[in-house]
Scaffold this motif. Structure first.
Motif, PDB file in Angstrom:
ATOM      1  N   TRP A 122       4.672  58.236  37.019  1.00 24.41           N
ATOM      2  CA  TRP A 122       3.497  59.052  37.359  1.00 24.41           C
ATOM      3  C   TRP A 122       2.532  59.116  36.177  1.00 24.41           C
ATOM      4  O   TRP A 122       1.939  60.161  35.899  1.00 24.41           O
ATOM      5  CB  TRP A 122       3.917  60.467  37.771  1.00 24.41           C
TER       6      TRP A 122
ATOM      7  N   ASN B 111       0.843  53.854  40.043  1.00 23.79           N
ATOM      8  CA  ASN B 111       1.784  53.452  41.098  1.00 23.79           C
ATOM      9  C   ASN B 111       1.435  54.194  42.377  1.00 23.79           C
ATOM     10  O   ASN B 111       1.170  55.393  42.353  1.00 23.79           O
ATOM     11  CB  ASN B 111       3.214  53.800  40.680  1.00 23.79           C
ATOM     12  N   ARG B 112       1.480  53.465  43.513  1.00 25.83           N
ATOM     13  CA  ARG B 112       1.059  54.101  44.759  1.00 25.83           C
ATOM     14  C   ARG B 112       2.191  54.804  45.503  1.00 25.83           C
ATOM     15  O   ARG B 112       2.051  55.928  45.929  1.00 25.83           O
ATOM     16  CB  ARG B 112       0.376  53.078  45.671  1.00 25.83           C
ATOM     17  N   SER B 113       3.330  54.117  45.689  1.00 23.34           N
ATOM     18  CA  SER B 113       4.365  54.785  46.498  1.00 23.34           C
ATOM     19  C   SER B 113       5.752  54.608  45.883  1.00 23.34           C
ATOM     20  O   SER B 113       6.581  53.873  46.414  1.00 23.34           O
ATOM     21  CB  SER B 113       4.358  54.244  47.923  1.00 23.34           C
TER      22      SER B 113
ATOM     23  N   TYR C 160       9.603  55.222  44.961  1.00 25.41           N
ATOM     24  CA  TYR C 160      10.738  55.690  45.772  1.00 25.41           C
ATOM     25  C   TYR C 160      11.513  56.765  45.020  1.00 25.41           C
ATOM     26  O   TYR C 160      11.772  56.605  43.824  1.00 25.41           O
ATOM     27  CB  TYR C 160      11.728  54.548  46.026  1.00 25.41           C
TER      28      TYR C 160
ATOM     29  N   SER D 291      13.396  54.551  50.772  1.00 18.77           N
ATOM     30  CA  SER D 291      11.970  54.411  51.010  1.00 18.77           C
ATOM     31  C   SER D 291      11.520  55.579  51.881  1.00 18.77           C
ATOM     32  O   SER D 291      12.043  55.751  52.978  1.00 18.77           O
ATOM     33  CB  SER D 291      11.716  53.088  51.735  1.00 18.77           C
TER      34      SER D 291
ATOM     35  N   LYS E  22       9.213  55.951  53.827  1.00 23.97           N
ATOM     36  CA  LYS E  22       8.749  55.644  55.190  1.00 23.97           C
ATOM     37  C   LYS E  22       9.905  55.436  56.171  1.00 23.97           C
ATOM     38  O   LYS E  22       9.706  55.482  57.377  1.00 23.97           O
ATOM     39  CB  LYS E  22       7.782  54.465  55.187  1.00 23.97           C
TER      40      LYS E  22
ATOM     41  N   HIS F 266      11.507  58.969  40.179  1.00 21.20           N
ATOM     42  CA  HIS F 266      10.932  58.001  41.114  1.00 21.20           C
ATOM     43  C   HIS F 266      10.945  56.601  40.513  1.00 21.20           C
ATOM     44  O   HIS F 266      10.906  56.450  39.293  1.00 21.20           O
ATOM     45  CB  HIS F 266       9.513  58.397  41.497  1.00 21.20           C
TER      46      HIS F 266
ATOM     47  N   GLU G 240       6.278  48.533  44.112  1.00 18.52           N
ATOM     48  CA  GLU G 240       5.332  47.536  44.644  1.00 18.52           C
ATOM     49  C   GLU G 240       4.982  46.419  43.678  1.00 18.52           C
ATOM     50  O   GLU G 240       4.089  45.628  43.939  1.00 18.52           O
ATOM     51  CB  GLU G 240       4.039  48.240  45.056  1.00 18.52           C
TER      52      GLU G 240
END
Ligand code: FAD
Length: 362
Positions: free
Chosen positions: A155, A167-169, A171, A215, A217, A246, A250
């Motif tokens: 982050w 970083n976007r997503s 885990y 993940s 999602k 985290h 990606e």
């Protein structure tokens, strides 16, 4: 803390301490700040470090691996002889893999000590807030710098201050130590137990590092709930608290250098998307940005050289791994049935290539 420094490094994880050490060795002044009071603690890592051969296979363009990964024997807690890949139906395939398991708190402390021995000033309990115009605001006051290095994890605040992508997503992943005797194989468990990622047992000496990542999602609850189910299924006797963080998922950020700063390690997405491994990349990236930061101070070397170096070493393997990850998301991770089917169709050899950032279909 000094009032000014040539190179300010934020974050004393493996990336930051390595960057600080290589910069200080070239004779510039280096300040390494870390928000935690105790380096590396609590441990939030599986603690698996691949062998030099494995790292060379994954990142063939890296030079001088031996010196970079030369750790004291006392940090090699257990040697690893292979990886067991367990599908949701309980079928296991074993692939060759060499490496060792460490104690991450001692590993990180060792690297920070080496940075100090090289001449870096280490300031713990110091939080980076923001930076602009060569001045950083921290919880311990202001500090002026010539080059700023963001090694502050997934982050990264430094990335934001430097105008670099974040970083976007990432885990979520959690880990703990379990007591017991375990065979010298890393075990990875796929399927609904850890949707879109995996659960692991990584053997140590009289215990194992056990954990789960997923993940968001594909998941339907908090990561702690998945960990509890995983621990119950395997009957783990936990010796520590569960702790999490985290993991970038990606691949490497499109830009890792600005006019007066760089990001490295997790902050730069330098993590293998298919397995979440980031320790080797943190050291490789840390050395590159530490050396280039010092050269910038001493003789005006452009920081765009760091971007070029990261492209040369990381871009292709991490893009291949990110592509494989997207394929797994689309085809395998939809259900236990599809996960088991895809693992069976791929077979151990292709799964082994996947874990090592290789192409599935040459
Ligand atoms: C559960 C889990 C298991 C993992 N298992 C493995 C594994 O087995 N093998 C492997 O290779 N990789 C593993 N990884 C990934 C690996 O831990 C990371 O890739 C690696 O730690 C990256 O190092 P780093 O120095 O970039 O970041 P970190 O190790 O995250 O270090 C960043 C440091 O910056 C500090 N910091 C953050 N913000 C600030 C701020 N504002 N001011 C000051 N300091 C700050 C943090 O406190 C931290 O000490 C795992 C990750 C997780 C979450």
């Amino acid at each position: 803390m000094r009032e000014s420094t040539d190179v300010l490094v934020v974050g004393a994880g493996p990336a930051g301490s390595t960057a600080a050490m290589y910069a200080a060795e070239k004779g510039v002044s280096v300040t390494l700040i870390e928000r935690r009071g105790e380096i590396g603690s609590p441990v939030r890592c599986g603690e698996l470090v691949p062998s030099d051969e494995e790292i060379r296979g994954m990142f063939p363009s890296v030079e001088g691996i031996e010196g970079l990964f030369d750790m004291p024997r006392s940090l090699r807690v257990r040697e690893i002889e292979g990886i067991g890949l367990n599908d949701p139906r309980g079928r296991r395939s074993l692939i060759d893999f060499t490496g060792y398991v460490t104690d991450r708190d001692r590993f990180d402390s060792h690297l920070a000590s080496k940075a100090e021995e090289a001449g870096a000033e280490l300031v713990t309990g110091c939080m980076f807030k923001r930076a602009a115009g060569g001045i950083a605001q921290t919880s311990a006051g202001e500090i002026a710098y010539k080059v700023l290095i963001g090694a502050d994890g997934p982050w990264s605040r430094v990335a934001g201050s430097l105008g670099l992508p974040k970083n976007r997503s990432p885990y979520p992943a959690v880990t703990a130590q379990a007591e017991g005797d375990f065979d010298p194989y890393v075990e990875m468990f796929f399927g609904g137990i850890a949707p879109g990622a995996y659960g692991w047992i990584i053997p140590k000496d009289g215990r194992a590092n056990v954990g789960v990542g997923f993940s968001p999602k594909f998941a339907s609850g908090p990561v702690g709930g998945y960990f509890d189910a995983f621990a119950e299924r395997h009957g783990f006797k936990l010796a520590t608290k569960v702790s999490g963080k985290h993991v970038p998922s990606e691949g490497m950020a499109s830009r890792v250098a600005s006019e007066d700063g760089m990001i490295v390690g997790d902050a730069a997405g330098q993590v293998i998307p298919v397995n979440g491994g980031g320790i080797p990349l943190a050291l490789i990236g840390g050395r590159a940005c530490g050396e280039i930061a010092a050269d910038r101070v001493l003789r005006g070397r452009p920081l765009s050289d760091y971007q070029a170096e990261c492209e040369r070493i990381f871009r292709k393997p991490l893009d291949v791994a990110a592509g494989n990850k997207r394929l797994a998301d689309a085809l395998a991770f939809r259900s236990d049935f599809s996960t088991a089917l895809c693992m069976r169709l791929l077979g151990a050899r292709r799964m082994g290539r996947m874990i090592r950032c290789g192409r599935l279909f040459p």
